[in-house]
Write a protein that holds these residues in place. Structure first.
Motif, PDB file in Angstrom:
ATOM      1  N   VAL A  27       9.117  15.012   1.900  1.00 57.92           N
ATOM      2  CA  VAL A  27       8.227  14.584   2.975  1.00 57.92           C
ATOM      3  C   VAL A  27       8.073  13.065   2.920  1.00 57.92           C
ATOM      4  CG1 VAL A  27       5.873  14.707   3.899  1.00 57.92           C
ATOM      5  CG2 VAL A  27       6.973  16.776   2.993  1.00 57.92           C
ATOM      6  N   TYR A  28       8.282  12.447   4.065  1.00 53.76           N
ATOM      7  CA  TYR A  28       8.037  11.016   4.234  1.00 53.76           C
ATOM      8  C   TYR A  28       6.775  10.921   5.083  1.00 53.76           C
ATOM      9  CZ  TYR A  28       9.258   6.067   5.043  1.00 53.76           C
ATOM     10  OH  TYR A  28       9.278   4.689   5.086  1.00 53.76           O
ATOM     11  N   LEU A  29       5.659  10.585   4.454  1.00 57.41           N
ATOM     12  CA  LEU A  29       4.354  10.591   5.101  1.00 57.41           C
ATOM     13  C   LEU A  29       3.920   9.171   5.418  1.00 57.41           C
ATOM     14  CD1 LEU A  29       1.425  12.872   4.320  1.00 57.41           C
ATOM     15  CD2 LEU A  29       0.985  10.434   4.493  1.00 57.41           C
ATOM     16  N   ASN A  30       3.502   8.959   6.646  1.00 59.79           N
ATOM     17  CA  ASN A  30       3.093   7.646   7.121  1.00 59.79           C
ATOM     18  C   ASN A  30       1.630   7.689   7.533  1.00 59.79           C
ATOM     19  OD1 ASN A  30       2.732   5.226   8.492  1.00 59.79           O
ATOM     20  ND2 ASN A  30       4.189   5.672  10.097  1.00 59.79           N
ATOM     21  N   ILE A  31       0.822   6.830   6.932  1.00 59.00           N
ATOM     22  CA  ILE A  31      -0.560   6.619   7.371  1.00 59.00           C
ATOM     23  C   ILE A  31      -0.518   5.347   8.209  1.00 59.00           C
ATOM     24  CG2 ILE A  31      -2.935   6.164   6.659  1.00 59.00           C
ATOM     25  CD1 ILE A  31      -2.238   7.606   3.994  1.00 59.00           C
ATOM     26  N   TRP A  32      -0.833   5.483   9.496  1.00 58.61           N
ATOM     27  CA  TRP A  32      -0.644   4.363  10.412  1.00 58.61           C
ATOM     28  C   TRP A  32      -1.770   4.293  11.433  1.00 58.61           C
ATOM     29  CZ3 TRP A  32       0.974   4.736  15.750  1.00 58.61           C
ATOM     30  CH2 TRP A  32       1.079   6.056  16.211  1.00 58.61           C
ATOM     31  N   ALA A  33      -1.705   3.289  12.284  1.00 57.93           N
ATOM     32  CA  ALA A  33      -2.689   3.121  13.348  1.00 57.93           C
ATOM     33  C   ALA A  33      -1.979   2.635  14.607  1.00 57.93           C
ATOM     34  CB  ALA A  33      -3.757   2.112  12.933  1.00 57.93           C
ATOM     35  N   ALA A  98     -10.838   9.328   3.556  1.00 56.06           N
ATOM     36  CA  ALA A  98     -10.526   9.792   2.200  1.00 56.06           C
ATOM     37  C   ALA A  98      -9.071   9.488   1.841  1.00 56.06           C
ATOM     38  CB  ALA A  98     -10.800  11.291   2.090  1.00 56.06           C
ATOM     39  N   LEU A  99      -8.149   9.777   2.757  1.00 51.33           N
ATOM     40  CA  LEU A  99      -6.731   9.472   2.490  1.00 51.33           C
ATOM     41  C   LEU A  99      -6.510   7.971   2.348  1.00 51.33           C
ATOM     42  CD1 LEU A  99      -4.664  11.863   4.781  1.00 51.33           C
ATOM     43  CD2 LEU A  99      -4.852  11.904   2.295  1.00 51.33           C
ATOM     44  N   GLU A 100      -7.115   7.206   3.229  1.00 53.81           N
ATOM     45  CA  GLU A 100      -6.915   5.757   3.202  1.00 53.81           C
ATOM     46  C   GLU A 100      -7.485   5.122   1.939  1.00 53.81           C
ATOM     47  OE1 GLU A 100      -8.319   4.166   6.881  1.00 53.81           O
ATOM     48  OE2 GLU A 100      -6.876   5.349   8.026  1.00 53.81           O
ATOM     49  N   LYS A 101      -8.618   5.591   1.489  1.00 49.79           N
ATOM     50  CA  LYS A 101      -9.198   5.024   0.260  1.00 49.79           C
ATOM     51  C   LYS A 101      -8.292   5.248  -0.934  1.00 49.79           C
ATOM     52  CE  LYS A 101     -13.967   5.066   1.688  1.00 49.79           C
ATOM     53  NZ  LYS A 101     -15.191   5.820   1.767  1.00 49.79           N
ATOM     54  N   ALA A 104      -3.933   4.070   1.286  1.00 48.15           N
ATOM     55  CA  ALA A 104      -3.668   2.917   2.149  1.00 48.15           C
ATOM     56  C   ALA A 104      -4.576   1.746   1.801  1.00 48.15           C
ATOM     57  CB  ALA A 104      -3.842   3.313   3.614  1.00 48.15           C
ATOM     58  N   THR A 105      -4.735   1.503   0.530  1.00 51.59           N
ATOM     59  CA  THR A 105      -5.662   0.466   0.081  1.00 51.59           C
ATOM     60  C   THR A 105      -5.191  -0.939   0.432  1.00 51.59           C
ATOM     61  OG1 THR A 105      -4.611   0.470  -2.085  1.00 51.59           O
ATOM     62  CG2 THR A 105      -6.564   1.865  -1.805  1.00 51.59           C
ATOM     63  N   THR A 106      -3.911  -1.103   0.724  1.00 51.00           N
ATOM     64  CA  THR A 106      -3.407  -2.438   1.068  1.00 51.00           C
ATOM     65  C   THR A 106      -3.217  -2.608   2.563  1.00 51.00           C
ATOM     66  OG1 THR A 106      -1.126  -1.726   0.711  1.00 51.00           O
ATOM     67  CG2 THR A 106      -2.270  -2.729  -1.157  1.00 51.00           C
ATOM     68  N   GLY A 107      -3.616  -1.632   3.359  1.00 45.75           N
ATOM     69  CA  GLY A 107      -3.524  -1.749   4.811  1.00 45.75           C
ATOM     70  C   GLY A 107      -2.466  -0.852   5.418  1.00 45.75           C
ATOM     71  N   TYR A 108      -2.222  -1.104   6.686  1.00 47.67           N
ATOM     72  CA  TYR A 108      -1.277  -0.299   7.457  1.00 47.67           C
ATOM     73  C   TYR A 108       0.042  -1.033   7.619  1.00 47.67           C
ATOM     74  CZ  TYR A 108      -5.575   1.978   8.884  1.00 47.67           C
ATOM     75  OH  TYR A 108      -6.774   2.612   8.894  1.00 47.67           O
ATOM     76  N   PRO A 109       1.100  -0.315   7.757  1.00 50.69           N
ATOM     77  CA  PRO A 109       1.230   1.116   7.520  1.00 50.69           C
ATOM     78  C   PRO A 109       1.369   1.390   6.025  1.00 50.69           C
ATOM     79  CG  PRO A 109       3.359   0.257   8.144  1.00 50.69           C
ATOM     80  CD  PRO A 109       2.380  -0.891   8.215  1.00 50.69           C
ATOM     81  N   CYS A 110       1.119   2.615   5.650  1.00 48.72           N
ATOM     82  CA  CYS A 110       1.279   3.049   4.268  1.00 48.72           C
ATOM     83  C   CYS A 110       2.191   4.268   4.278  1.00 48.72           C
ATOM     84  CB  CYS A 110      -0.078   3.408   3.679  1.00 48.72           C
ATOM     85  SG  CYS A 110       0.026   4.170   2.051  1.00 48.72           S
TER      86      CYS A 110
END
Length: 146
Positions: A27-33, A98-101, A104-110
């Motif tokens: 899985v390649y998971l992207n936390i983005w905005a 919760a996921l971002e803390k 994604a502590t260094t910002g987007y995208p993670c």
């Protein structure tokens, strides 16, 4: 976009709700905005990656921050973020936070790489623009599952 149980607040529990249906795959998971320019720029690189890895056991999961369903649908269509191996989540604020803390502590995208057994293999995975390094890491995870 996918939905999770509302009572999930712990980042590990949230991932455990998202990942197990895809066990056996990388899985390649992207936390983005949607409102973040760097997130959008990286999404433009994914179509090439998907094409190069077509037919392999890779799933792309997109967890979007504070973005409308309309924006997510439009961006997904524009960038080719669709298909049987693509899943989108627009999580409620508490779950997203919760996921971002945790990740994604260094910002987007993670980006995260998750191995075929559902474990986070790299919580700072290469960006799509780092194509060679990213493919090497995905290939290794795919080879490890054999």
């Amino acid at each position: 976009c996918g939905q999770l149980r509302a009572d999930l607040r712990d980042p590990d529990s949230i991932l455990q709700a998202i990942i197990p249906p895809h066990n056996g795959k990388v899985v390649y998971l992207n936390i983005w905005a949607a409102w973040n320019a760097e997130s959008r720029a990286e999404l433009k690189q994914v179509a090439t990656l998907k094409q190069e890895l077509e037919g392999r056991d890779v799933v792309y999961i997109y967890v979007v921050n504070n973005s409308t369903e309309f924006a997510v649908r439009n961006i997904s269509a524009e960038e080719g973020l669709t298909g049987d191996n693509v899943i989108h989540y627009n999580l409620p604020v508490g779950q997203q936070d919760a996921l971002e803390k945790k990740y994604a502590t260094t910002g987007y995208p993670c980006y995260l790489l998750i191995d075929s057994e559902g474990r986070v293999a790299n919580n700072r995975a290469p960006l799509p623009s780092q194509a060679t390094l990213l493919r090497e890491q995905i290939d290794k995870l795919l080879d490890d599952k054999k």
